[in-house]
Design a protein around this motif. Structure first.
Motif, mmCIF file in Angstrom:
data_model
loop_
_atom_site.group_PDB
_atom_site.id
_atom_site.type_symbol
_atom_site.label_atom_id
_atom_site.label_comp_id
_atom_site.label_asym_id
_atom_site.label_seq_id
_atom_site.Cartn_x
_atom_site.Cartn_y
_atom_site.Cartn_z
ATOM 1 N N UNK A 8 16.608 8.438 -9.704
ATOM 2 C CA UNK A 8 15.928 7.436 -10.528
ATOM 3 C C UNK A 8 14.520 7.156 -10.028
ATOM 4 N N UNK A 9 14.287 7.328 -8.740
ATOM 5 C CA UNK A 9 12.981 7.033 -8.159
ATOM 6 C C UNK A 9 12.006 8.198 -8.271
ATOM 7 N N UNK A 16 -0.259 2.465 -11.007
ATOM 8 C CA UNK A 16 0.263 1.767 -9.827
ATOM 9 C C UNK A 16 1.482 0.903 -10.138
ATOM 10 N N UNK A 17 1.554 0.391 -11.353
ATOM 11 C CA UNK A 17 2.701 -0.456 -11.695
ATOM 12 C C UNK A 17 4.010 0.335 -11.700
ATOM 13 N N UNK A 18 3.941 1.651 -11.851
ATOM 14 C CA UNK A 18 5.137 2.486 -11.748
ATOM 15 C C UNK A 18 5.551 2.693 -10.294
ATOM 16 N N UNK A 22 9.079 1.032 -6.520
ATOM 17 C CA UNK A 22 9.699 1.996 -5.612
ATOM 18 C C UNK A 22 9.282 1.701 -4.174
ATOM 19 N N UNK A 23 7.987 1.493 -3.959
ATOM 20 C CA UNK A 23 7.503 1.235 -2.606
ATOM 21 C C UNK A 23 7.969 -0.126 -2.099
ATOM 22 N N UNK A 24 8.114 -1.074 -2.978
ATOM 23 C CA UNK A 24 8.646 -2.382 -2.608
ATOM 24 C C UNK A 24 10.077 -2.224 -2.088
ATOM 25 N N UNK A 50 5.044 13.782 -11.489
ATOM 26 C CA UNK A 50 6.385 13.412 -11.050
ATOM 27 C C UNK A 50 6.387 13.331 -9.528
ATOM 28 N N UNK A 51 7.002 12.276 -9.006
ATOM 29 C CA UNK A 51 7.113 12.113 -7.556
ATOM 30 C C UNK A 51 7.999 13.219 -7.004
ATOM 31 N N UNK A 52 7.475 13.955 -6.019
ATOM 32 C CA UNK A 52 8.286 14.985 -5.380
ATOM 33 C C UNK A 52 8.707 14.581 -3.961
ATOM 34 N N UNK A 53 7.918 13.710 -3.337
ATOM 35 C CA UNK A 53 8.349 13.214 -2.024
ATOM 36 C C UNK A 53 7.558 11.972 -1.640
ATOM 37 N N UNK A 54 8.151 11.209 -0.740
ATOM 38 C CA UNK A 54 7.485 10.076 -0.093
ATOM 39 C C UNK A 54 7.643 10.300 1.398
ATOM 40 N N UNK A 55 6.529 10.223 2.098
ATOM 41 C CA UNK A 55 6.533 10.494 3.537
ATOM 42 C C UNK A 55 5.952 9.293 4.281
ATOM 43 N N UNK A 56 6.687 8.754 5.245
ATOM 44 C CA UNK A 56 6.162 7.723 6.134
ATOM 45 C C UNK A 56 5.378 8.434 7.223
ATOM 46 N N UNK A 57 4.061 8.196 7.260
ATOM 47 C CA UNK A 57 3.204 8.869 8.230
ATOM 48 C C UNK A 57 3.005 8.074 9.504
ATOM 49 N N UNK A 58 2.922 6.768 9.363
ATOM 50 C CA UNK A 58 2.616 5.959 10.537
ATOM 51 C C UNK A 58 3.287 4.604 10.434
ATOM 52 N N UNK A 59 3.726 4.152 11.573
ATOM 53 C CA UNK A 59 4.256 2.810 11.741
ATOM 54 C C UNK A 59 3.388 2.194 12.820
ATOM 55 N N UNK A 60 2.583 1.212 12.432
ATOM 56 C CA UNK A 60 1.584 0.689 13.344
ATOM 57 C C UNK A 60 1.938 -0.662 13.922
ATOM 58 N N UNK A 61 0.888 -1.423 14.192
ATOM 59 C CA UNK A 61 1.038 -2.766 14.741
ATOM 60 C C UNK A 61 1.062 -3.759 13.582
ATOM 61 N N UNK A 62 0.892 -5.014 13.897
ATOM 62 C CA UNK A 62 0.920 -6.036 12.851
ATOM 63 C C UNK A 62 -0.315 -6.003 11.963
ATOM 64 N N UNK A 63 -1.371 -5.316 12.404
ATOM 65 C CA UNK A 63 -2.582 -5.325 11.579
ATOM 66 C C UNK A 63 -3.269 -3.973 11.443
ATOM 67 N N UNK A 64 -2.631 -2.888 11.893
ATOM 68 C CA UNK A 64 -3.247 -1.584 11.695
ATOM 69 C C UNK A 64 -2.266 -0.456 11.948
ATOM 70 N N UNK A 65 -2.555 0.660 11.303
ATOM 71 C CA UNK A 65 -1.835 1.912 11.552
ATOM 72 C C UNK A 65 -2.898 2.991 11.668
ATOM 73 N N UNK A 66 -2.779 3.829 12.660
ATOM 74 C CA UNK A 66 -3.789 4.868 12.882
ATOM 75 C C UNK A 66 -3.412 6.095 12.067
ATOM 76 N N UNK A 67 -4.371 6.531 11.246
ATOM 77 C CA UNK A 67 -4.149 7.638 10.316
ATOM 78 C C UNK A 67 -5.211 8.701 10.534
#
Length: 149
Positions: A8-9, A16-18, A22-24, A50-67
């Protein structure tokens, strides 16, 4: 880290409204402590959006993620995506892009053009709302930049 999506996702995205619902849902898979960190994802799209994948690239701090650009484009290129959407959360609850958010978007737009992997959107999400660089006109404005060319 690839994020598992239900059938379904894996929708065809028109704006962006689509993407936000999903991201929420993906953000809310995290516990409260996890949501207190910035996350940065890429969404790979095929040629019909069509969405083929979602990838989490970074998990950062409370105010930044290094990309880094190489990390952003690696998986979408492997998955044969033709377009990508960038998404990150702001833990502050405010969706206003920072100067760093705009600069990163500028940089990634230019790299995407070079790689022929178009960045079509960058979204900032919170638990209650989102900001769309495309809807606000920031994507078109930043495409005019040649800072990173």
């Amino acid at each position: 880290m690839e994020v598992r999506l239900s059938k379904k996702q894996k929708i065809i995205v028109s704006d962006a409204s689509d993407v936000y619902p999903i991201m929420h849902q993906i953000l809310f898979r995290e516990n409260k402590t996890g949501r207190a960190q910035e996350h940065f994802w890429t969404i790979g799209l095929n040629n019909i959006n069509r969405i083929i994948n979602v990838e989490l690239l970074a998990l950062g701090t409370s105010n930044m993620a290094i990309i880094k650009p190489g990390e952003v484009f690696r998986v979408p290129l492997q998955k044969l995506a033709t377009k990508i959407i960038l998404v990150h959360n702001h833990t502050s609850g405010r969706t206003t892009p920072s100067p760093e958010d705009k600069d990163l978007t500028d940089h990634l737009l230019q790299v995407g053009e070079f790689l022929n992997l178009k960045v079509v959107e960058h979204m900032i999400i919170t638990e209650n709302e989102y900001y769309s660089f495309e809807d606000s006109g920031d994507i078109e404005f930043l495409k005019l930049s040649n800072k990173y060319v």
